[in-house]
Design a protein around this motif. Structure first.
Motif, mmCIF file in Angstrom:
data_model
loop_
_atom_site.group_PDB
_atom_site.id
_atom_site.type_symbol
_atom_site.label_atom_id
_atom_site.label_comp_id
_atom_site.label_asym_id
_atom_site.label_seq_id
_atom_site.Cartn_x
_atom_site.Cartn_y
_atom_site.Cartn_z
ATOM 1 N N THR A 19 0.855 -1.181 0.000
ATOM 2 C CA THR A 19 0.000 0.000 0.000
ATOM 3 C C THR A 19 0.892 1.231 0.000
ATOM 4 O O THR A 19 1.742 1.388 0.881
ATOM 5 N N PHE A 20 0.715 2.054 -1.008
ATOM 6 C CA PHE A 20 1.436 3.322 -1.122
ATOM 7 C C PHE A 20 0.487 4.454 -0.776
ATOM 8 O O PHE A 20 -0.676 4.450 -1.185
ATOM 9 N N ARG A 21 0.983 5.432 -0.058
ATOM 10 C CA ARG A 21 0.308 6.719 0.066
ATOM 11 C C ARG A 21 1.194 7.701 -0.686
ATOM 12 O O ARG A 21 2.383 7.837 -0.387
ATOM 13 N N VAL A 22 0.614 8.335 -1.683
ATOM 14 C CA VAL A 22 1.361 9.167 -2.622
ATOM 15 C C VAL A 22 1.065 10.641 -2.355
ATOM 16 O O VAL A 22 -0.080 11.004 -2.056
ATOM 17 N N HIS A 23 2.089 11.477 -2.458
ATOM 18 C CA HIS A 23 1.873 12.924 -2.346
ATOM 19 C C HIS A 23 0.857 13.348 -3.405
ATOM 20 O O HIS A 23 0.964 12.959 -4.572
ATOM 21 N N LYS A 24 -0.115 14.121 -2.998
ATOM 22 C CA LYS A 24 -1.255 14.444 -3.863
ATOM 23 C C LYS A 24 -0.864 15.026 -5.219
ATOM 24 O O LYS A 24 -1.523 14.756 -6.217
ATOM 25 N N ASP A 25 0.190 15.795 -5.276
ATOM 26 C CA ASP A 25 0.585 16.396 -6.557
ATOM 27 C C ASP A 25 1.289 15.399 -7.492
ATOM 28 O O ASP A 25 1.625 15.746 -8.623
ATOM 29 N N HIS A 26 1.462 14.161 -7.048
ATOM 30 C CA HIS A 26 2.120 13.145 -7.880
ATOM 31 C C HIS A 26 1.246 11.918 -8.144
ATOM 32 O O HIS A 26 1.733 10.940 -8.722
ATOM 33 N N THR A 27 -0.014 11.960 -7.744
ATOM 34 C CA THR A 27 -0.846 10.753 -7.867
ATOM 35 C C THR A 27 -1.021 10.314 -9.314
ATOM 36 O O THR A 27 -0.926 9.119 -9.605
ATOM 37 N N VAL A 58 0.971 -12.569 -11.245
ATOM 38 C CA VAL A 58 -0.070 -11.561 -11.014
ATOM 39 C C VAL A 58 0.583 -10.306 -10.477
ATOM 40 O O VAL A 58 1.443 -10.369 -9.596
ATOM 41 N N PHE A 59 0.179 -9.164 -11.031
ATOM 42 C CA PHE A 59 0.624 -7.877 -10.501
ATOM 43 C C PHE A 59 -0.513 -6.889 -10.769
ATOM 44 O O PHE A 59 -0.586 -6.277 -11.825
ATOM 45 N N ASP A 60 -1.436 -6.803 -9.825
ATOM 46 C CA ASP A 60 -2.615 -5.955 -9.974
ATOM 47 C C ASP A 60 -2.430 -4.643 -9.233
ATOM 48 O O ASP A 60 -1.852 -4.608 -8.150
ATOM 49 N N VAL A 61 -2.960 -3.579 -9.828
ATOM 50 C CA VAL A 61 -2.908 -2.238 -9.248
ATOM 51 C C VAL A 61 -4.347 -1.818 -8.941
ATOM 52 O O VAL A 61 -5.210 -1.860 -9.820
ATOM 53 N N TRP A 62 -4.584 -1.423 -7.691
ATOM 54 C CA TRP A 62 -5.924 -1.055 -7.242
ATOM 55 C C TRP A 62 -5.934 0.364 -6.680
ATOM 56 O O TRP A 62 -4.995 0.772 -6.000
ATOM 57 N N THR A 63 -7.025 1.081 -6.958
ATOM 58 C CA THR A 63 -7.232 2.418 -6.391
ATOM 59 C C THR A 63 -8.697 2.543 -5.988
ATOM 60 O O THR A 63 -9.539 1.742 -6.390
ATOM 61 N N ASP A 64 -8.994 3.563 -5.208
ATOM 62 C CA ASP A 64 -10.358 3.862 -4.802
ATOM 63 C C ASP A 64 -10.514 5.379 -4.831
ATOM 64 O O ASP A 64 -9.710 6.090 -4.212
ATOM 65 N N PRO A 65 -11.516 5.894 -5.534
ATOM 66 C CA PRO A 65 -11.686 7.353 -5.632
ATOM 67 C C PRO A 65 -11.813 8.043 -4.276
ATOM 68 O O PRO A 65 -11.458 9.205 -4.136
ATOM 69 N N GLU A 66 -12.305 7.321 -3.272
ATOM 70 C CA GLU A 66 -12.458 7.933 -1.953
ATOM 71 C C GLU A 66 -11.137 8.054 -1.207
ATOM 72 O O GLU A 66 -11.048 8.772 -0.213
ATOM 73 N N ARG A 67 -10.117 7.341 -1.673
ATOM 74 C CA ARG A 67 -8.770 7.431 -1.096
ATOM 75 C C ARG A 67 -7.805 7.681 -2.254
ATOM 76 O O ARG A 67 -6.966 6.838 -2.581
ATOM 77 N N GLY A 68 -7.943 8.847 -2.868
ATOM 78 C CA GLY A 68 -7.217 9.155 -4.090
ATOM 79 C C GLY A 68 -5.705 9.163 -3.973
ATOM 80 O O GLY A 68 -5.008 9.040 -4.975
ATOM 81 N N ASP A 69 -5.203 9.267 -2.757
ATOM 82 C CA ASP A 69 -3.749 9.292 -2.585
ATOM 83 C C ASP A 69 -3.180 7.905 -2.272
ATOM 84 O O ASP A 69 -1.985 7.769 -2.054
ATOM 85 N N GLU A 70 -4.030 6.858 -2.270
ATOM 86 C CA GLU A 70 -3.564 5.498 -1.993
ATOM 87 C C GLU A 70 -3.579 4.635 -3.248
ATOM 88 O O GLU A 70 -4.480 4.740 -4.081
#
Length: 95
Positions: free
Chosen positions: A7-15, A38-50
């Protein structure tokens, strides 16, 4: 089997840049590494920086080879400044 969850938390200006780069990294890992299935990438709009990664390798040695690959090292160096926090969890075998 060896499972890696990151799980990455990314600086908002680099998402946006991070997401594009991690998607490329996922494709390269599956295409270039016979031990990565397998190498899946997942995001969720409610946690845009993750960004959540789910990776499956044949075994721990295949994951260690991944960490030594040129494409992983390039990815890691490129995104280092974009990442605010990173959590890695691993599992071995199947229950």
């Amino acid at each position: 089997m060896y499972c890696v969850a990151v799980t990455f938390r990314v600086h908002k200006d680099h998402t946006r840049a991070f997401r594009a780069r991690v998607i490329r990294q996922a494709k390269e890992s599956v295409d270039l590494e016979p031990g990565c299935s397998v190498f899946d990438v997942w995001t969720d709009p409610e946690r845009g920086d993750e960004v959540f990664l789910y990776e499956i390798y044949d075994d721990r040695a295949a994951f260690e080879a991944h960490l030594q690959s040129a494409h992983f090292k390039a990815f890691d160096a490129e995104v280092a400044a974009w990442v605010a926090d990173k959590k890695v969890v691993t599992w071995s075998g199947k229950a």
